[in-house]
Design an enzyme around this catalytic site. Structure first.
Site, short mmCIF file in Angstrom:
data_model
loop_
_atom_site.label_atom_id
_atom_site.label_comp_id
_atom_site.label_asym_id
_atom_site.label_seq_id
_atom_site.Cartn_x
_atom_site.Cartn_y
_atom_site.Cartn_z
N ARG A 122 0.83 -1.21 0.00
CA ARG A 122 0.00 0.00 0.00
C ARG A 122 0.86 1.26 0.00
O ARG A 122 0.51 2.26 -0.62
CB ARG A 122 -0.93 0.00 1.22
CG ARG A 122 -2.10 -0.94 1.09
CD ARG A 122 -3.03 -0.82 2.27
NE ARG A 122 -2.39 -1.23 3.52
CZ ARG A 122 -2.94 -1.15 4.73
NH1 ARG A 122 -4.16 -0.65 4.86
NH2 ARG A 122 -2.30 -1.56 5.80
N GLY A 146 2.06 -19.83 13.71
CA GLY A 146 3.40 -19.47 13.26
C GLY A 146 4.13 -20.64 12.64
O GLY A 146 3.65 -21.28 11.71
N ILE A 188 4.83 -23.50 13.93
CA ILE A 188 4.46 -24.84 14.41
C ILE A 188 3.67 -25.58 13.33
O ILE A 188 2.60 -25.10 12.91
CB ILE A 188 3.62 -24.77 15.69
CG1 ILE A 188 4.36 -24.00 16.77
CG2 ILE A 188 3.27 -26.17 16.19
CD1 ILE A 188 3.54 -23.76 18.03
N ASP A 207 -7.93 -13.02 18.31
CA ASP A 207 -6.92 -13.74 17.54
C ASP A 207 -7.00 -15.24 17.82
O ASP A 207 -7.04 -16.06 16.89
CB ASP A 207 -5.53 -13.21 17.89
CG ASP A 207 -4.41 -13.99 17.23
OD1 ASP A 207 -4.06 -13.67 16.09
OD2 ASP A 207 -3.88 -14.94 17.86
N LYS A 241 -8.25 -18.65 15.35
CA LYS A 241 -7.45 -19.87 15.21
C LYS A 241 -8.22 -21.09 15.68
O LYS A 241 -8.13 -22.16 15.07
CB LYS A 241 -6.14 -19.71 15.99
CG LYS A 241 -5.24 -18.61 15.44
CD LYS A 241 -4.07 -18.32 16.36
CE LYS A 241 -3.20 -17.21 15.81
NZ LYS A 241 -2.10 -16.85 16.72
#
Length: 433
Positions: free
Chosen positions: A48, A136, A138, A203, A207
Site C-alpha cells: 500500500r 506461526g 508450528i 486472535d 485460530k
C-alpha cells in the site's frame, strides 16, 4: 530433470512477515528449486505504501497495483500476508479465477469466510494453503489435515497466542501486574499498538475456529467460538492458581462431545495444573495438545509468531503448492462431511474456581454451599479466610467438580442475591485434569 521455466510468485504484503518471505525466497533460491523441481521467483510485491518497504526487498518488483498483480497470467502462486478481510478476500478470489494457487497467513479471513474460499479454489482447480494462519512456525494444520486424516480427533487444547501467554507468564513468574506485563510485551514487539485482538481473545478465537473445522470435519465459524480475553485476570487469580498448584493460561479448546454428535470451540483463561505440559510453556511461545483415538496425545510446540517463524510456515506451503503445480495435482481441500452442530457454551462441562467476597460471620459457608447444591453444582474444595485489614469481610474460594456453564452461571446469579455475599471477585475455569 528440473524444469527450466521458473514458477512465479506474487507476494501481497511486505511487512514483518512478507519481507522475510521475500528474503528467504532470494537467499534460499537454489534449495527451493531443488526441493520443488523448478526455479521459483518473485513476480511482484504488492504494497500500500511503497515508501515503507523494508531494506533488502527488490525495489523493481514493488507495486501498488495488487489487483493487476494477481490477475497476471504468468503468476502461478499468490502469497497473501496482508491480513484483514478486504481487500484480501477479493484478491484471493481473483487469484483463483486467474488460475493461481494461494498461500495465506490470514486467520481472520479464513475463520470468517473459509468455506467460500475453499469452494473458489476447488472450482478453479487451485490450492489453498494456510499453515501460517494458526500457530506461526508450528506444523499444526498439515498434521491435522493430512497426518491424522485417518484418525478420529477428539480434542485440541492449546496456547495459540504468544502475546497473552507472555503477559500471563510475566504475571505468574515475576509478579507483574497486567498493565506492566502488557507494556513489556509492547516494548519487545510481542503486542501491537492496539492489543485488543490479542488480549480480548479475538486472535485465538479465529485460530480455534480454523482448528475445530479441520479436526472435526465440520464447519466452525468465528461466531461459533465462545471468547473471553485476559483483561480481567488479576494478581489474586494468579495467586489462587498457585495455591492450587496451577497456573493461568489463555486456552483455545476444541472438543468433540462424548457421544460424537456435536462439537464445541471456546477461548478463555483457565487454571491448569503445574504438572500439565502446557504449564511449562513460557514467554511468547505456543503449544497445542491434540488427542486422537488411535494416535493418543500429541503435543506440538514452538514460536507462534514473528517474521521468520511465520515465513517458515509460508515457505513450507509455497513448496507444496509449487510441487502440485508441476505435477498437475491438488492438495487437500475443505473436509466438512461431518456437518456436526456446534453446541452453545452453556452446555460445556468443566470445573470452576469461584472467588466470593462475603461477610465474615458464621453460617456463610453453609448458606453458599446450599446454593451450589440447589443448582446441581458439586463442590470439590472450599477455603474461607478473613481479609487482612478489612474487618467484617472474608474471601470464600470454591472449586467445583465438573458442571455445565449454564448451571454455574445460574449458581453465581443466585449467590449474588444473598445478603452475605458482597460480590463475585472472579470466576475461572479449571482445565487439563
Amino acid at each position: 530433470m528440473m524444469r527450466t521455466r521458473p514458477l512465479r510468485v506474487a507476494l501481497l504484503g511486505c511487512g514483518v512477515v512478507g519481507s522475510e518471505v521475500a528474503r528467504l525466497m532470494t537467499t534460499h533460491a537454489d534449495d527451493l528449486a531443488a526441493r520443488i523441481g523448478a526455479p521459483v521467483e518473485l513476480a511482484g510485491i504488492a504494497v500500500r505504501r511503497p515508501g515503507r518497504v523494508r531494506a533488502g526487498v527488490p525495489e523493481h518488483l514493488v507495486t501498488t497495483d495488487a489487483e493487476g498483480l494477481v490477475a497476471r497470467e504468468d503468476v502461478d502462486v499468490v502469497v497473501e500476508v496482508i491480513g484483514g478481510l478486504e481487500p484480501a478476500r477479493t484478491l484471493i478470489t481473483s487469484a483463483f479465477e486467474h488460475g493461481a494457487s494461494v498461500v495465506s497467513a490470514n486467520k481472520a479471513l479464513l475463520a470468517e469466510d473459509g468455506p467460500t474460499l475453499h469452494k473458489a479454489a476447488e472450482k478453479h482447480g487451485a490450492d489453498l494453503y494456510y499453515e501460517a494462519a494458526v500457530a506461526g512456525a508450528i506444523p499444526l494444520v498439515r498434521p491435522l489435515r493430512e497426518s491424522l486424516a485417518g484418525d478420529t480427533v477428539n480434542r485440541v487444547l492449546g496456547i495459540v497466542n504468544g502475546t497473552t501467554n507472555f503477559i500471563l507468564d510475566r504475571m505468574d513468574t515475576q509478579g507483574s501486574g497486567y498493565a506492566e506485563a502488557l507494556d513489556e510485551a509492547t516494548a519487545l514487539g510481542y503486542a501491537e499498538a492496539d492489543p485488543t485482538a490479542d488480549v480480548e481473545g479475538f486472535d485465538a478465537a479465529a485460530k480455534a475456529a480454523i482448528l475445530a473445522g479441520i479436526a472435526f470435519h465440520t464447519r466452525v465459524g468465528l461466531d461459533d467460538v465462545h471468547r473471553e480475553g485476559i483483561t480481567e485476570v488479576t494478581a489474586a487469580d494468579i495467586a489462587s492458581a498457585r495455591r492450587m498448584g496451577c497456573t493461568v493460561k489463555l486456552l483455545a479448546i476444541c472438543e468433540r462431545a462424548a457421544d460424537g454428535r456435536s462439537v464445541t470451540a471456546r477461548v478463555h483463561p483457565a487454571m491448569i495444573p503445574l504438572s500439565h505440559p502446557l504449564a511449562s510453556v513460557h514467554e511468547a511461545y505456543n503449544a497445542v495438545f491434540v488427542e486422537a483415538e488411535a494416535a493418543g496425545q500429541l503435543m506440538l510446540y514452538g514460536p507462534g509468531a514473528g517474521g521468520a517463524p511465520t515465513a517458515s510456515a509460508v515457505l513450507g506451503d509455497l513448496v507444496a503448492a509449487c510441487r502440485n503445480k508441476l505435477s498437475g495435482a491438488r492438495g487437500p481441500g475443505e473436509s466438512a462431511y461431518s456437518q456436526l452442530p456446534v453446541s452453545p457454551m452453556g452446555e460445556v462441562v468443566t470445573r470452576y474456581h469461584v472467588s466470593l467476597d462475603v461477610a465474615d460471620k458464621s453460617g456463610v459457608l453453609a448458606q453458599c454451599a446450599l446454593v451450589f447444591a440447589e443448582h446441581g453444582v458439586s463442590i470439590d474444595t472450599v477455603r474461607q479466610q478473613g481479609k487482612e485489614g478489612v474487618a467484617g469481610d472474608a474471601s470464600l474460594v470454591v472449586v467445583t467438580h465438573r458442571a455445565s456453564d449454564a448451571a454455574l452461571s445460574a449458581t453465581v446469579e443466585a449467590l449474588r442475591r444473598l445478603d452475605t455475599v458482597r460480590g463475585v471477585a472472579s470466576i475461572m475455569r479449571v482445565e487439563g485434569e
